[in-house]
Design a protein around this motif. Structure first.
Motif, PDB file in Angstrom:
ATOM      1  N   GLY A 224       0.775  -1.233   0.000  1.00  0.00           N
ATOM      2  CA  GLY A 224       0.000   0.000   0.000  1.00  0.00           C
ATOM      3  C   GLY A 224       0.808   1.285   0.000  1.00  0.00           C
ATOM      4  N   TYR A 225       2.124   1.183   0.059  1.00  0.00           N
ATOM      5  CA  TYR A 225       2.961   2.384   0.064  1.00  0.00           C
ATOM      6  C   TYR A 225       2.849   3.139  -1.266  1.00  0.00           C
ATOM      7  N   LYS A 226       2.995   4.483  -1.209  1.00  0.00           N
ATOM      8  CA  LYS A 226       2.991   5.319  -2.406  1.00  0.00           C
ATOM      9  C   LYS A 226       4.403   5.742  -2.814  1.00  0.00           C
ATOM     10  N   LYS A 227       5.336   5.669  -1.875  1.00  0.00           N
ATOM     11  CA  LYS A 227       6.736   5.972  -2.156  1.00  0.00           C
ATOM     12  C   LYS A 227       7.590   5.240  -1.127  1.00  0.00           C
ATOM     13  N   CYS A 228       8.876   5.128  -1.413  1.00  0.00           N
ATOM     14  CA  CYS A 228       9.753   4.428  -0.479  1.00  0.00           C
ATOM     15  C   CYS A 228      11.183   4.931  -0.635  1.00  0.00           C
ATOM     16  N   SER A 229      12.055   4.475   0.256  1.00  0.00           N
ATOM     17  CA  SER A 229      13.449   4.920   0.281  1.00  0.00           C
ATOM     18  C   SER A 229      14.356   3.921  -0.437  1.00  0.00           C
ATOM     19  N   GLY A 230      15.627   4.275  -0.524  1.00  0.00           N
ATOM     20  CA  GLY A 230      16.633   3.347  -1.036  1.00  0.00           C
ATOM     21  C   GLY A 230      16.971   3.481  -2.505  1.00  0.00           C
ATOM     22  N   HIS A 231      16.583   4.581  -3.138  1.00  0.00           N
ATOM     23  CA  HIS A 231      16.827   4.721  -4.578  1.00  0.00           C
ATOM     24  C   HIS A 231      18.198   5.358  -4.824  1.00  0.00           C
ATOM     25  N   LEU A 232      19.215   4.686  -4.291  1.00  0.00           N
ATOM     26  CA  LEU A 232      20.587   5.172  -4.358  1.00  0.00           C
ATOM     27  C   LEU A 232      21.422   4.204  -5.186  1.00  0.00           C
ATOM     28  N   VAL A 233      22.176   4.737  -6.140  1.00  0.00           N
ATOM     29  CA  VAL A 233      22.960   3.921  -7.060  1.00  0.00           C
ATOM     30  C   VAL A 233      24.407   4.403  -7.061  1.00  0.00           C
ATOM     31  N   SER A 234      25.352   3.486  -7.000  1.00  0.00           N
ATOM     32  CA  SER A 234      26.763   3.866  -7.104  1.00  0.00           C
ATOM     33  C   SER A 234      27.016   4.564  -8.437  1.00  0.00           C
ATOM     34  N   LYS A 235      27.901   5.549  -8.407  1.00  0.00           N
ATOM     35  CA  LYS A 235      28.246   6.261  -9.630  1.00  0.00           C
ATOM     36  C   LYS A 235      29.449   5.592 -10.279  1.00  0.00           C
ATOM     37  N   ASN A 236      29.211   4.903 -11.375  1.00  0.00           N
ATOM     38  CA  ASN A 236      30.283   4.223 -12.090  1.00  0.00           C
ATOM     39  C   ASN A 236      30.967   5.163 -13.077  1.00  0.00           C
ATOM     40  N   SER A 237      32.225   4.904 -13.331  1.00  0.00           N
ATOM     41  CA  SER A 237      32.999   5.694 -14.285  1.00  0.00           C
ATOM     42  C   SER A 237      32.499   5.475 -15.709  1.00  0.00           C
ATOM     43  N   LYS A 238      32.865   6.398 -16.594  1.00  0.00           N
ATOM     44  CA  LYS A 238      32.434   6.306 -17.983  1.00  0.00           C
ATOM     45  C   LYS A 238      32.892   5.017 -18.647  1.00  0.00           C
ATOM     46  N   TYR A 239      34.120   4.564 -18.334  1.00  0.00           N
ATOM     47  CA  TYR A 239      34.616   3.351 -18.990  1.00  0.00           C
ATOM     48  C   TYR A 239      33.832   2.121 -18.523  1.00  0.00           C
ATOM     49  N   VAL A 240      33.311   2.159 -17.293  1.00  0.00           N
ATOM     50  CA  VAL A 240      32.472   1.056 -16.805  1.00  0.00           C
ATOM     51  C   VAL A 240      31.127   1.079 -17.518  1.00  0.00           C
ATOM     52  N   LEU A 241      30.550   2.268 -17.658  1.00  0.00           N
ATOM     53  CA  LEU A 241      29.278   2.386 -18.360  1.00  0.00           C
ATOM     54  C   LEU A 241      29.411   1.954 -19.815  1.00  0.00           C
ATOM     55  N   GLU A 242      30.555   2.217 -20.419  1.00  0.00           N
ATOM     56  CA  GLU A 242      30.783   1.799 -21.799  1.00  0.00           C
ATOM     57  C   GLU A 242      30.774   0.273 -21.898  1.00  0.00           C
ATOM     58  N   ARG A 243      31.295  -0.404 -20.903  1.00  0.00           N
ATOM     59  CA  ARG A 243      31.284  -1.869 -20.890  1.00  0.00           C
ATOM     60  C   ARG A 243      29.855  -2.409 -20.820  1.00  0.00           C
ATOM     61  N   TYR A 244      29.029  -1.750 -20.023  1.00  0.00           N
ATOM     62  CA  TYR A 244      27.651  -2.218 -19.832  1.00  0.00           C
ATOM     63  C   TYR A 244      26.907  -2.370 -21.167  1.00  0.00           C
ATOM     64  N   LYS A 245      27.200  -1.487 -22.110  1.00  0.00           N
ATOM     65  CA  LYS A 245      26.462  -1.454 -23.371  1.00  0.00           C
ATOM     66  C   LYS A 245      26.586  -2.754 -24.171  1.00  0.00           C
ATOM     67  N   TYR A 246      27.649  -3.491 -23.931  1.00  0.00           N
ATOM     68  CA  TYR A 246      27.894  -4.698 -24.714  1.00  0.00           C
ATOM     69  C   TYR A 246      27.270  -5.950 -24.099  1.00  0.00           C
ATOM     70  N   ILE A 247      26.675  -5.801 -22.944  1.00  0.00           N
ATOM     71  CA  ILE A 247      26.203  -6.968 -22.196  1.00  0.00           C
ATOM     72  C   ILE A 247      24.684  -7.053 -22.258  1.00  0.00           C
ATOM     73  N   SER A 248      24.176  -8.120 -22.835  1.00  0.00           N
ATOM     74  CA  SER A 248      22.732  -8.371 -22.883  1.00  0.00           C
ATOM     75  C   SER A 248      22.307  -9.139 -21.640  1.00  0.00           C
TER      76      SER A 248
END
Length: 352
Positions: A224-248
């Motif tokens: 029944g909640y309308k909102k909640c906490s915990g929407h925190l994400v580690s900030k990865n470097s650009k080269y890490v984000l570039e790797r993500y694109k190749y992974i299905s």
């Protein structure tokens, strides 16, 4: 139902305690050394006495807490027992002997039941000799023991995570813990779909949901909640984000071009869990240290938020994690999935 008192050792953020409470156990006392995990526990279990202390400094348990039926439970730090951690997987690691503190407190309390939880690797350690010694210690303390390895995915948790449970009875009883027949697998998609859309490095803790829940699991987590906490994400470097694109979905680091993995001395020796993108149509892999392993969100090029990981562990959205982001991530990853713990404690309640 009669009042059953619970005592939680090595409680962490409180996954086992939450499962015990769901089963109807009144958890009155908990011990946890880590200050941030203890803070999380106290916030979510305000009626439980939390001792933020090293268990080795505990020499008494208030007797008024253990009048009537009781169960003492917990899991000693398990990193040294992990099959993926060969460096500390031996009897020379002092952390591997903290289970002796569990036995010591067990002899102080003498509860009707005890539940010792840990990683499955403890059974295989040193060809089983170490595990045989642990079981013998419980038997010598006066407990009839049974143990089972359970997969959280068989009990409504959207995660394939095997955990070992040793159950001890002071009254000579045995409990047969079995996977539920034809258990319905909760998919990652059903666990995450209604949560807010986030970006790499998201840092706004409390947010509204993305949409209404459309499945039983999401409804259970939201309550029944309308909102909640915990929407925190580690900030990865650009080269890490570039790797993500190749992974299905369902793929790992092996899908990343070798020229993007030059900071690894030998990329071919990476663990299979590194850079794994979750499949939305199946249960999750083990969350564990999901930040270090770079576990990837199924349809966004980023890591998991604290709330997303908590959903995959079966923590309800009302459960709030405290401390810096890294500590929150560790608390979630280290926890026993509450719905799995609930099943174990329900089986004990049936025997009381």
């Amino acid at each position: 139902m009669q009042n059953v008192i619970g005592i939680d050792l090595f409680s962490g953020a409180g996954g086992m305690s939450l499962g015990a409470e769901m089963a109807g156990i009144n958890v009155k006392y908990a011990i946890e050394k880590d200050a941030y995990a203890a803070q999380t526990y106290s916030y979510n279990h305000p009626s439980t006495i939390m001792k933020n202390i090293d268990i080795r400094d505990i020499d008494t348990i208030p007797q008024e807490l253990i009048n009537g039926k009781s169960v003492l439970f917990g899991g000693a730090p398990c990193q040294g027992f992990s099959t993926s951690n060969r460096r500390t997987n031996n009897r020379n690691n002092s952390e591997n002997w903290l289970y002796k503190e569990f036995i010591r407190v067990l002899n102080l309390v003498k509860p009707d039941w005890t539940v010792f939880e840990n990683v499955t690797g403890i059974v295989e350690m040193e060809s089983g000799v170490f595990w045989q010694g642990i079981v013998s210690d419980f038997i010598n303390a006066g407990y009839t023991c049974t143990y089972s390895i359970l997969n959280a995915a068989d009990f409504g948790v959207p995660q394939r995570r095997n955990r070992l449970f040793l159950i001890g009875s002071k009254n000579g009883r045995k409990i047969n813990l079995e996977p539920k027949a034809n258990a319905k697998i909760v998919k990652v998609r059903d666990a995450l779909f209604d949560l807010p859309e986030l970006r790499n490095g998201a840092n706004i803790d409390v947010l509204a949901y993305n949409c209404e829940p459309d499945n039983e699991y999401a409804c259970l987590m939201r309550n029944g909640y309308k909102k909640c906490s915990g929407h925190l994400v580690s900030k990865n470097s650009k080269y890490v984000l570039e790797r993500y694109k190749y992974i299905s979905q369902g793929q790992n680091w092996k899908s990343i071009p070798i020229n993007l993995m030059q900071n690894y001395s030998n990329p071919n020796r990476c663990h299979t869990g590194i850079y794994y993108r979750l499949r939305e149509d199946d249960a999750s892999v083990v969350i564990g240290n999901y930040r270090k392993n770079m576990i990837i969100h199924p349809w966004s090029d980023r890591g998991l938020s604290v709330r997303e990981a908590a959903r995959l562990q079966s923590f309800p959205d009302s459960y709030e994690f405290k401390g810096p982001l890294g500590y929150q991530q560790q608390q979630v990853g280290n926890a026993v999935p509450p719905l799995l713990a609930k099943y174990v404690f329900e089986k004990i309640i049936e025997q009381m």
